[in-house]
Design a protein around this motif. Structure first.
Motif, PDB file in Angstrom:
ATOM      1  N   LYS A 137      39.713  33.680  40.956  1.00  0.00           N
ATOM      2  CA  LYS A 137      40.361  34.209  39.760  1.00  0.00           C
ATOM      3  C   LYS A 137      41.623  34.958  40.135  1.00  0.00           C
ATOM      4  N   ASN A 138      42.736  34.550  39.530  1.00  0.00           N
ATOM      5  CA  ASN A 138      44.001  35.235  39.735  1.00  0.00           C
ATOM      6  C   ASN A 138      43.964  36.560  38.989  1.00  0.00           C
ATOM      7  N   ALA A 139      44.075  37.650  39.727  1.00  0.00           N
ATOM      8  CA  ALA A 139      43.904  38.979  39.145  1.00  0.00           C
ATOM      9  C   ALA A 139      44.960  39.297  38.095  1.00  0.00           C
ATOM     10  N   GLU A 140      46.192  38.772  38.242  1.00  0.00           N
ATOM     11  CA  GLU A 140      47.271  39.105  37.323  1.00  0.00           C
ATOM     12  C   GLU A 140      47.332  38.171  36.119  1.00  0.00           C
ATOM     13  N   LYS A 141      47.044  36.872  36.338  1.00  0.00           N
ATOM     14  CA  LYS A 141      47.252  35.889  35.280  1.00  0.00           C
ATOM     15  C   LYS A 141      45.985  35.574  34.483  1.00  0.00           C
TER      16      LYS A 141
END
Length: 338
Positions: free
Chosen positions: A77-81
């Motif tokens: 999981k991309n933390a920002e997107k």
């Protein structure tokens, strides 16, 4: 005076002997890792993976589940997107799920056996055991190995540093480095549960897709789709962008970039993905799974395909090597390089 000196020397020798008794050799640690792996029924791991892309970095939260001998669930999981992708292996094969796009793909692949995997414990152990020239050091709390990697094209990322906790031999940190010893992939492990318990549905493709879609933000329905064109930063001598063509399609646009001028040429196609109803059966992919860092791609002879941020990408070439295809794909990150 001589008696005091002898007592001092004897005391120092005792300290060294006691210290040596409490220190495991490289061979001892390797044997212990081999035994631990054979005894494991599975594990659950939480980690943070940082990818260095040029001057930028991308951070992913990674949740890894493994049930011996061959069931895997890796959720990135991309933390920002707020985007996620899942690699799943069960008795039916290897799948890559992209919940936000309601897409699932099935690969005929030996993953994860065919390559190093920085976030899989047994893969790290295999790297340590197979590299007979691995370097070993011990600190107060950790055992540290420097080994060769087993990536299919390991000239890009040839070496890695694996740090293990002394207390239970669990992974603490992994750094995968380029030939200049610059860390391009760093995995920091925050929680490791050995011999974890699993339900029957934990590795089911459809159930994982359904669970992953709960709470996801709705994406555009495919009308008037637009996106920012991206260009590869990886350079091949003599090869440059000679043509950029935009083609209108029903749900948006497709951009075709043509690179030529030298001994190497390729075409890079980018197209916005229209989100459709999820299919009950996955799309079969004719190619092998390849980790591009920011996403999972499919590589076959002369082509490489992947999806990022709702955009489909494809590189096609008659004269690029697989390593060059992967290098170009990994460098398609920004709006530079035009």
């Amino acid at each position: 005076m001589k008696e005091k000196l002898l007592l001092l020397i004897s005391g120092i020798l005792v300290i060294f002997i006691l210290a040596a008794c409490g220190t495991k050799s490289q061979e001892d640690v390797v044997k212990a890792l081999d035994s631990k792996q054979k005894e494991l029924s599975g594990y659950k791991v939480d980690a943070t993976m940082t990818l260095k892309m040029g001057s930028d970095s991308q951070v992913y939260k990674v949740e890894i589940w493994h049930k011996d001998p061959s069931f895997y669930r890796v959720n990135l999981k991309n933390a920002e997107k707020d985007q996620s992708q899942m690699i799943l292996r069960n008795e039916e094969g290897v799948f890559v799920l992209t919940p936000a796009l309601k897409k699932s793909f099935k690969f005929q692949s030996d993953w994860p056996k065919n390559s190093s995997q920085a976030y899989l414990y047994e893969s790290l152990i295999k790297d340590i055991i197979e590299d007979k020239s691995a370097k070993f050091t011990a600190t107060k709390d950790h055992y540290v190995f420097e080994t060769k990697t087993r990536y299919q094209n390991n000239s890009m990322l040839p070496i890695q540093e694996i740090k293990l906790n002394k207390s239970d031999l669990s992974p603490a940190m992994v750094k995968v480095m380029d030939p200049d010893r610059k860390a391009l992939v760093t995995v920091e492990f925050s929680k490791v549960t050995f011999n974890a318990k699993f339900d029957k549905s934990d590795f089911d493709m459809q159930k994982n897709m359904t669970r992953a879609q709960i709470g996801l933000p709705a994406m555009a329905d495919g009308k008037e789709q637009s996106f920012t064109v991206k260009y590869p930063t990886f350079e091949i001598e003599g090869t440059k962008l000679i043509d950029e063509k935009e083609v209108k399609i029903e749900d948006g646009k497709r951009v075709v970039l043509t690179y030529d001028g030298g001994e190497k040429s390729f075409t890079l196609v980018q197209e916005k993905v229209a989100v459709k109803e999820a299919s009950t059966s996955p799309t079969y992919v004719d190619g092998d799974l390849v980790d591009l860092g920011m996403t999972i791609g499919a590589v076959s002879e002369g082509s490489l395909t992947w999806s990022v941020d709702g955009v489909d990408y494809m590189i096609a070439s008659n004269n690029l090597t697989e390593e060059e295809l992967i290098e170009i794909a990994r460098s398609v990150q920004g709006e530079v390089g035009k």
